[in-house]
Design an enzyme around this catalytic site. Structure first.
Site, PDB file in Angstrom:
ATOM      1  N   GLU A   1     140.610 -22.389   9.550  1.00 30.60           N
ATOM      2  CA  GLU A   1     140.981 -21.486   9.155  1.00 30.60           C
ATOM      3  C   GLU A   1     142.111 -21.497   8.086  1.00 30.60           C
ATOM      4  O   GLU A   1     142.441 -22.177   8.199  1.00 30.60           O
ATOM      5  CB  GLU A   1     141.322 -20.857  10.707  1.00 30.60           C
ATOM      6  CG  GLU A   1     141.475 -18.892  10.237  1.00 30.60           C
ATOM      7  CD  GLU A   1     140.443 -17.600  10.392  1.00 30.60           C
ATOM      8  OE1 GLU A   1     140.333 -17.010   9.389  1.00 30.60           O
ATOM      9  OE2 GLU A   1     139.638 -18.790  11.248  1.00 30.60           O
TER      10      GLU A   1
ATOM     11  N   ARG B   1     142.273  -8.135  16.780  1.00 26.29           N
ATOM     12  CA  ARG B   1     141.621  -7.096  17.140  1.00 26.29           C
ATOM     13  C   ARG B   1     141.990  -6.449  18.644  1.00 26.29           C
ATOM     14  O   ARG B   1     141.048  -5.940  19.470  1.00 26.29           O
ATOM     15  CB  ARG B   1     140.509  -7.314  17.131  1.00 26.29           C
ATOM     16  CG  ARG B   1     139.825  -7.695  15.622  1.00 26.29           C
ATOM     17  CD  ARG B   1     140.394  -6.551  14.605  1.00 26.29           C
ATOM     18  NE  ARG B   1     139.330  -5.261  14.505  1.00 26.29           N
ATOM     19  CZ  ARG B   1     137.728  -5.451  13.617  1.00 26.29           C
ATOM     20  NH1 ARG B   1     137.500  -6.385  13.750  1.00 26.29           N
ATOM     21  NH2 ARG B   1     137.649  -4.338  13.832  1.00 26.29           N
TER      22      ARG B   1
ATOM     23  N   ARG C   1     131.680 -11.463  17.358  1.00 22.30           N
ATOM     24  CA  ARG C   1     133.032 -12.211  17.298  1.00 22.30           C
ATOM     25  C   ARG C   1     134.020 -12.378  17.969  1.00 22.30           C
ATOM     26  O   ARG C   1     133.893 -12.052  19.133  1.00 22.30           O
ATOM     27  CB  ARG C   1     133.925 -11.842  15.869  1.00 22.30           C
ATOM     28  CG  ARG C   1     133.088 -10.934  14.949  1.00 22.30           C
ATOM     29  CD  ARG C   1     134.066 -12.080  14.072  1.00 22.30           C
ATOM     30  NE  ARG C   1     135.235 -12.785  14.040  1.00 22.30           N
ATOM     31  CZ  ARG C   1     136.185 -13.244  13.309  1.00 22.30           C
ATOM     32  NH1 ARG C   1     135.163 -14.068  12.940  1.00 22.30           N
ATOM     33  NH2 ARG C   1     137.092 -14.189  14.307  1.00 22.30           N
TER      34      ARG C   1
END
Length: 120
Positions: free
Chosen positions: A77, A115, A6
């Site tokens: 997205e 993240r 990712r």
């Protein structure tokens, strides 16, 4: 074994040059950190937030020597209230012997907030 790698990055403007440049940087970092060669890649899926529409991010891959046969897919997205704008994401499916916890996911620019536990 196939592993997913990712990554994400952001741009400041919806312009072709900015999107291709940011995607190129993200791809190079992902490739370098995971020692990926084109023959290892099953496919790359790109998404962009709906505020980006100046170019397909897959265009960046076409500038890489030896990557012409890698299957590429671009999509939007999903829109989520309060989500990070001007964001480009990748999911690279790679044939590798690396364990899942050895895969290096790459988050750049403002995307590190997505993240922080995986950002390098």
């Amino acid at each position: 074994m196939i592993r997913g790698i990712r990554g994400a990055t952001t741009v400041d403007v919806n312009e072709k040059h900015a999107i291709v440049e940011a995607t190129t940087k993200l791809l190079k970092e992902t490739i370098n950190q995971n020692n990926v060669t084109p023959e290892m890649v099953a496919s790359i899926h790109f998404t962009m937030t709906r505020d980006l529409d100046a170019v397909f991010p897959a265009e960046a891959v076409r500038l890489f020597n030896g990557w012409a046969n890698v299957p590429l897919l671009c999509s939007s997205e999903i829109e989520v209230q309060g989500s990070l704008p001007f964001c480009i994401r990748i999911l690279m499916s790679v044939n590798t012997t690396q364990a899942q916890d050895e895969v290096q996911h790459v988050y750049l620019e403002k995307a590190v907030t997505l993240r922080p536990d995986l950002a390098s």
